[in-house]
Design a protein around this motif. Structure first.
Motif, PDB file in Angstrom:
ATOM      1  N   ASP A   1     -16.301  56.102  -2.710  1.00  0.00           N
ATOM      2  CA  ASP A   1     -15.642  57.259  -2.105  1.00  0.00           C
ATOM      3  C   ASP A   1     -14.246  56.871  -1.632  1.00  0.00           C
ATOM      4  O   ASP A   1     -13.993  55.707  -1.281  1.00  0.00           O
ATOM      5  N   GLU A   2     -13.363  57.862  -1.579  1.00  0.00           N
ATOM      6  CA  GLU A   2     -11.970  57.586  -1.210  1.00  0.00           C
ATOM      7  C   GLU A   2     -11.844  57.026   0.198  1.00  0.00           C
ATOM      8  O   GLU A   2     -11.011  56.142   0.455  1.00  0.00           O
ATOM      9  N   HIS A   3     -12.638  57.533   1.132  1.00  0.00           N
ATOM     10  CA  HIS A   3     -12.515  57.037   2.510  1.00  0.00           C
ATOM     11  C   HIS A   3     -12.995  55.591   2.636  1.00  0.00           C
ATOM     12  O   HIS A   3     -12.539  54.857   3.517  1.00  0.00           O
ATOM     13  N   GLU A   4     -13.895  55.166   1.738  1.00  0.00           N
ATOM     14  CA  GLU A   4     -14.449  53.821   1.841  1.00  0.00           C
ATOM     15  C   GLU A   4     -13.415  52.747   1.526  1.00  0.00           C
ATOM     16  O   GLU A   4     -13.477  51.635   2.063  1.00  0.00           O
ATOM     17  N   ILE A   5     -12.457  53.076   0.679  1.00  0.00           N
ATOM     18  CA  ILE A   5     -11.500  52.064   0.248  1.00  0.00           C
ATOM     19  C   ILE A   5     -10.518  51.692   1.358  1.00  0.00           C
ATOM     20  O   ILE A   5      -9.800  50.695   1.271  1.00  0.00           O
ATOM     21  N   PHE A   6     -10.485  52.482   2.451  1.00  0.00           N
ATOM     22  CA  PHE A   6      -9.609  52.185   3.579  1.00  0.00           C
ATOM     23  C   PHE A   6     -10.367  51.518   4.728  1.00  0.00           C
ATOM     24  O   PHE A   6      -9.809  51.319   5.815  1.00  0.00           O
ATOM     25  N   MET A   7     -11.631  51.157   4.508  1.00  0.00           N
ATOM     26  CA  MET A   7     -12.421  50.511   5.550  1.00  0.00           C
ATOM     27  C   MET A   7     -11.850  49.137   5.887  1.00  0.00           C
ATOM     28  O   MET A   7     -11.069  48.554   5.122  1.00  0.00           O
ATOM     29  N   ALA A   8     -12.245  48.593   7.027  1.00  0.00           N
ATOM     30  CA  ALA A   8     -11.889  47.211   7.363  1.00  0.00           C
ATOM     31  C   ALA A   8     -12.431  46.288   6.274  1.00  0.00           C
ATOM     32  O   ALA A   8     -13.563  46.477   5.802  1.00  0.00           O
TER      33      ALA A   8
ATOM     34  N   VAL B   1     -19.837  46.617  -0.526  1.00  0.00           N
ATOM     35  CA  VAL B   1     -19.929  46.405  -1.965  1.00  0.00           C
ATOM     36  C   VAL B   1     -20.932  45.307  -2.307  1.00  0.00           C
ATOM     37  O   VAL B   1     -21.431  45.249  -3.436  1.00  0.00           O
ATOM     38  N   ARG B   2     -21.212  44.424  -1.347  1.00  0.00           N
ATOM     39  CA  ARG B   2     -22.269  43.440  -1.593  1.00  0.00           C
ATOM     40  C   ARG B   2     -23.619  44.130  -1.688  1.00  0.00           C
ATOM     41  O   ARG B   2     -24.443  43.800  -2.548  1.00  0.00           O
ATOM     42  N   LEU B   3     -23.848  45.088  -0.797  1.00  0.00           N
ATOM     43  CA  LEU B   3     -25.111  45.819  -0.805  1.00  0.00           C
ATOM     44  C   LEU B   3     -25.153  46.883  -1.896  1.00  0.00           C
ATOM     45  O   LEU B   3     -26.228  47.233  -2.387  1.00  0.00           O
ATOM     46  N   ARG B   4     -23.981  47.386  -2.268  1.00  0.00           N
ATOM     47  CA  ARG B   4     -23.910  48.444  -3.255  1.00  0.00           C
ATOM     48  C   ARG B   4     -22.799  48.107  -4.237  1.00  0.00           C
ATOM     49  O   ARG B   4     -21.700  48.633  -4.160  1.00  0.00           O
ATOM     50  N   PRO B   5     -23.064  47.199  -5.175  1.00  0.00           N
ATOM     51  CA  PRO B   5     -22.019  46.739  -6.091  1.00  0.00           C
ATOM     52  C   PRO B   5     -21.365  47.895  -6.846  1.00  0.00           C
ATOM     53  O   PRO B   5     -22.022  48.879  -7.183  1.00  0.00           O
ATOM     54  N   PRO B   6     -20.067  47.791  -7.096  1.00  0.00           N
ATOM     55  CA  PRO B   6     -19.363  48.870  -7.800  1.00  0.00           C
ATOM     56  C   PRO B   6     -19.948  49.120  -9.189  1.00  0.00           C
ATOM     57  O   PRO B   6     -20.373  48.189  -9.878  1.00  0.00           O
ATOM     58  N   VAL B   7     -19.948  50.388  -9.574  1.00  0.00           N
ATOM     59  CA  VAL B   7     -20.369  50.775 -10.915  1.00  0.00           C
ATOM     60  C   VAL B   7     -19.108  51.108 -11.699  1.00  0.00           C
ATOM     61  O   VAL B   7     -18.537  52.182 -11.549  1.00  0.00           O
ATOM     62  N   LEU B   8     -18.631  50.159 -12.500  1.00  0.00           N
ATOM     63  CA  LEU B   8     -17.415  50.383 -13.255  1.00  0.00           C
ATOM     64  C   LEU B   8     -17.662  51.397 -14.360  1.00  0.00           C
ATOM     65  O   LEU B   8     -18.643  51.283 -15.100  1.00  0.00           O
ATOM     66  N   ALA B   9     -16.813  52.391 -14.437  1.00  0.00           N
ATOM     67  CA  ALA B   9     -16.975  53.434 -15.450  1.00  0.00           C
ATOM     68  C   ALA B   9     -16.988  52.814 -16.842  1.00  0.00           C
ATOM     69  O   ALA B   9     -16.199  51.931 -17.163  1.00  0.00           O
ATOM     70  N   ALA B  10     -17.906  53.260 -17.658  1.00  0.00           N
ATOM     71  CA  ALA B  10     -18.054  52.709 -19.007  1.00  0.00           C
ATOM     72  C   ALA B  10     -16.956  53.212 -19.922  1.00  0.00           C
ATOM     73  O   ALA B  10     -16.333  54.245 -19.683  1.00  0.00           O
ATOM     74  N   ARG B  11     -16.742  52.496 -21.012  1.00  0.00           N
ATOM     75  CA  ARG B  11     -15.711  52.900 -21.953  1.00  0.00           C
ATOM     76  C   ARG B  11     -16.149  54.089 -22.792  1.00  0.00           C
ATOM     77  O   ARG B  11     -15.334  54.935 -23.131  1.00  0.00           O
ATOM     78  N   ASP B  12     -17.406  54.145 -23.173  1.00  0.00           N
ATOM     79  CA  ASP B  12     -17.826  55.227 -24.048  1.00  0.00           C
ATOM     80  C   ASP B  12     -18.039  56.499 -23.241  1.00  0.00           C
ATOM     81  O   ASP B  12     -18.511  56.462 -22.104  1.00  0.00           O
TER      82      ASP B  12
ATOM     83  N   LEU C   1     -24.310  58.803 -10.835  1.00  0.00           N
ATOM     84  CA  LEU C   1     -24.291  57.519 -10.148  1.00  0.00           C
ATOM     85  C   LEU C   1     -23.141  57.334  -9.167  1.00  0.00           C
ATOM     86  O   LEU C   1     -22.999  56.250  -8.599  1.00  0.00           O
ATOM     87  N   ASN C   2     -22.302  58.331  -8.973  1.00  0.00           N
ATOM     88  CA  ASN C   2     -21.204  58.217  -8.014  1.00  0.00           C
ATOM     89  C   ASN C   2     -21.472  59.085  -6.798  1.00  0.00           C
ATOM     90  O   ASN C   2     -20.683  59.941  -6.433  1.00  0.00           O
ATOM     91  N   GLN C   3     -22.607  58.881  -6.159  1.00  0.00           N
ATOM     92  CA  GLN C   3     -23.011  59.701  -5.021  1.00  0.00           C
ATOM     93  C   GLN C   3     -22.941  58.884  -3.730  1.00  0.00           C
ATOM     94  O   GLN C   3     -23.513  57.803  -3.650  1.00  0.00           O
ATOM     95  N   SER C   4     -22.219  59.414  -2.742  1.00  0.00           N
ATOM     96  CA  SER C   4     -22.125  58.729  -1.464  1.00  0.00           C
ATOM     97  C   SER C   4     -23.339  59.003  -0.587  1.00  0.00           C
ATOM     98  O   SER C   4     -23.585  58.287   0.385  1.00  0.00           O
TER      99      SER C   4
ATOM    100  N   VAL D   1     -38.326  62.186  -3.405  1.00  0.00           N
ATOM    101  CA  VAL D   1     -36.878  62.088  -3.606  1.00  0.00           C
ATOM    102  C   VAL D   1     -36.386  60.891  -2.810  1.00  0.00           C
ATOM    103  O   VAL D   1     -36.649  60.795  -1.599  1.00  0.00           O
ATOM    104  N   ALA D   2     -35.680  59.968  -3.463  1.00  0.00           N
ATOM    105  CA  ALA D   2     -35.260  58.742  -2.785  1.00  0.00           C
ATOM    106  C   ALA D   2     -33.882  58.312  -3.263  1.00  0.00           C
ATOM    107  O   ALA D   2     -33.518  58.522  -4.427  1.00  0.00           O
ATOM    108  N   GLN D   3     -33.128  57.702  -2.362  1.00  0.00           N
ATOM    109  CA  GLN D   3     -31.849  57.114  -2.735  1.00  0.00           C
ATOM    110  C   GLN D   3     -32.118  55.856  -3.539  1.00  0.00           C
ATOM    111  O   GLN D   3     -32.972  55.039  -3.171  1.00  0.00           O
ATOM    112  N   SER D   4     -31.396  55.688  -4.641  1.00  0.00           N
ATOM    113  CA  SER D   4     -31.583  54.530  -5.511  1.00  0.00           C
ATOM    114  C   SER D   4     -30.211  54.024  -5.936  1.00  0.00           C
ATOM    115  O   SER D   4     -29.619  54.539  -6.881  1.00  0.00           O
ATOM    116  N   GLY D   5     -29.688  53.012  -5.208  1.00  0.00           N
ATOM    117  CA  GLY D   5     -28.349  52.535  -5.507  1.00  0.00           C
ATOM    118  C   GLY D   5     -27.339  53.641  -5.282  1.00  0.00           C
ATOM    119  O   GLY D   5     -27.245  54.213  -4.200  1.00  0.00           O
ATOM    120  N   ARG D   6     -26.596  53.992  -6.334  1.00  0.00           N
ATOM    121  CA  ARG D   6     -25.599  55.054  -6.236  1.00  0.00           C
ATOM    122  C   ARG D   6     -26.136  56.396  -6.699  1.00  0.00           C
ATOM    123  O   ARG D   6     -25.388  57.363  -6.849  1.00  0.00           O
TER     124      ARG D   6
END
Length: 247
Positions: free
Chosen positions: A58-65, A73-84, A95-98, A127-132
């Protein structure tokens, strides 16, 4: 002194193969991105959104301390957008859910066939949160001999939220013949306890015929009596269903 943004971008970049690969895949100017990393300039709002979408944050997360961001990001590693495009679309949609797409926990699900409203089908939903993303599991029981199905079927899937609607794609877990899409109204509140909508998919016996069901999910909580909830699962005559089904 590097800003929170530049330090957090460096943390994100460490999850990629290289800065050049990140910029190529995210359609970013490499020279400009290096300036962001060095804290020499800041991206525009449009570019910032593209960076966050690429890394699945999320945009607000990138300005965190920086320390808090590294832990995030250790607990929730980034999901890099795929090329295809197909994989990229699935990642962007599911998968991009905060936060979870719906209130997490257990629901008692009820469905009726508009073509044969004489029966009510009752099942258990988790219904459960699973990663992103948001994972959905359903257990359905068919105790009657005249139904050409096993006594218990399990479905698994994923969900997303758009415009006050919960969209789920589920598939029968064992034979994987039956796949359906569920669309439910979430109402106007964050913690809606009754969700109503439709199921459209293939029938569970063979996975061939297209079927449509009306459905309602009623929230049971995060730690309900699962034994009692499972016991209620099954098929009931609409006129003789247990009292709690009509509440």
């Amino acid at each position: 002194m590097p800003s929170n943004l530049s330090q957090n971008l460096s943390t994100l970049a460490s999850y990629g193969n290289s800065v050049a690969d990140i910029c190529r895949r995210a359609n970013l100017n490499r020279t400009q991105f290096n300036r962001y990393l060095a804290g020499q300039s800041q991206p525009s709002l449009q570019t910032l959104r593209r960076i966050c979408d690429f890394f699945g944050i999320d945009e607000h997360e990138i300005f965190m301390a920086p320390e808090a961001f590294r832990e995030l990001v250790r607990l929730r590693p980034p999901v890099l957008a795929a090329r295809d495009p197909a994989t990229g679309f699935a990642q962007r949609l599911f998968l991009n859910q905060s936060k979870p797409a719906a209130q997490t926990g257990y629901y008692q699900g009820y469905l009726t066939d508009p073509a044969d409203p004489s029966n009510v089908y009752v099942h258990l939903v988790k219904v459960a949160q699973s990663g992103r993303g948001t994972a959905v599991k359903i257990i359905a029981r068919y105790p009657r001999d005249q139904i050409n199905l096993p006594k218990r079927l399990k479905f698994e899937g994923i969900a997303t939220q758009q415009a006050g609607r919960l969209f789920c794609v589920i598939q029968e877990s064992k034979m994987r013949k039956s796949t359906s899409c569920i669309v439910l109204s979430l109402g106007d509140f964050d913690n809606t306890t009754t969700l109503g909508g439709l199921i459209l998919g293939t029938e569970p016996e063979t996975g061939n015929e297209i079927t449509t069901y009306q459905t309602v999910w009623r929230y049971l909580g995060k730690t309900p009596d699962l034994r009692a909830a499972l016991k209620r699962c099954g098929v009931y005559p609409a006129t003789g269903a247990p009292a709690d089904l009509a509440q």
